[in-house]
Design an enzyme around this catalytic site. Structure first.
Site, PDB file in Angstrom:
ATOM      1  N   GLU A  12       0.807  -1.215   0.000  1.00 15.96           N
ATOM      2  CA  GLU A  12       0.000   0.000   0.000  1.00 15.96           C
ATOM      3  C   GLU A  12       0.843   1.270   0.000  1.00 15.96           C
ATOM      4  O   GLU A  12       0.338   2.337  -0.319  1.00 15.96           O
ATOM      5  CB  GLU A  12      -0.942   0.006   1.206  1.00 15.96           C
ATOM      6  N   ASP A 197     -12.588  -7.071  -1.290  1.00 15.30           N
ATOM      7  CA  ASP A 197     -13.359  -8.293  -1.094  1.00 15.30           C
ATOM      8  C   ASP A 197     -14.837  -7.968  -0.897  1.00 15.30           C
ATOM      9  O   ASP A 197     -15.201  -7.058  -0.172  1.00 15.30           O
ATOM     10  CB  ASP A 197     -12.836  -9.121   0.085  1.00 15.30           C
TER      11      ASP A 197
END
Length: 231
Positions: A12, A197
């Site tokens: 990230e 997700d």
């Protein structure tokens, strides 16, 4: 003006660090902080680690040591709404901690004792600039409450509970504690979460997490480039 950027995982923040010049690196409490510039903007970036405690350690250090003017937390999250699918983006209007629960002694679920709040508001100007950056890239996004807890939320029962109790649009593991630290230190913050997700839970995460993280970085780089609009 100095912008702090916190991610939970190495992927990230790697792309962000690659864009920085004149860098200096220091380690505090096991967290590596990279200070430098992106264009003309001063930035401090760090991978905090997964979970609320690591995130809080990182945010507090960033505020006290580097005197940042604002903090942006980037990363991935699971969706709690049909309005957000994989690789869409959730932008927090508020953050909360869904696993904070002193309800047996009469408190509402999620109440943060000491400040007596459930929802901690993200900075309005930062949120609007973040949404403008997303719109420029034609990325579908939704604003709303983002819920944080020390759990990977994968089951329908967990998702329904958090969504119904807190009217949350996404669940993750760091933003609420970063918001908590920023709130008590009076530092503006924004939380950007690419959806990694959905109904597939952990299977979606393994497939899409890296792509979702890279998407977050692209948006944050534009945000940093336009940070003068926040003054």
């Amino acid at each position: 003006m100095t912008i702090g950027v916190i991610g939970a995982m190495q992927m990230e923040v790697d792309d962000l660090k690659a864009q920085m010049t004149d860098t200096q690196t220091e380690v505090y409490s096991g967290v590596e902080f990279v200070e430098g510039k992106i264009g003309d903007q001063y930035v401090v970036a760090a991978k905090c680690g997964i979970g609320k405690v690591f995130a809080a350690i990182c945010a507090e250090t960033m505020i006290l040591k580097y005197d940042v003017d604002m903090i942006v937390n980037i990363g991935v999250a699971g969706t709690l709404t049909k309005d957000l699918n994989v690789l869409d983006v959730a932008v927090a209007t508020n953050v909360l901690q869904h696993d904070m629960d002193t309800s047996p002694i009469g408190d509402p679920k999620g109440l943060l004792s000491g400040i007596n709040m459930i929802l901690l508001p993200a900075d309005t100007k930062m949120v609007e600039l973040m949404c403008s950056c997303l719109a420029d890239r034609n990325i579908h996004y939704k604003k709303g409450n983002i819920a944080t807890g020390d759990q990977f939320i994968a089951t329908k029962e967990q998702k329904d509970y958090i969504s119904n109790t807190f009217d949350a649009i996404a669940a993750e593991m760091e933003g609420g504690s970063i918001g908590h630290v920023c709130y008590v230190n009076n530092v503006p913050f924004a939380i950007l979460r690419s959806i990694s997700d959905g109904d597939g839970g952990e299977t979606d995460y393994q497939t899409f997490a890296e792509k979702a993280a890279h998407q977050s970085i692209e948006v944050v780089l534009e945000f940093i480039g336009r940070a003068e609009e926040l003054k």
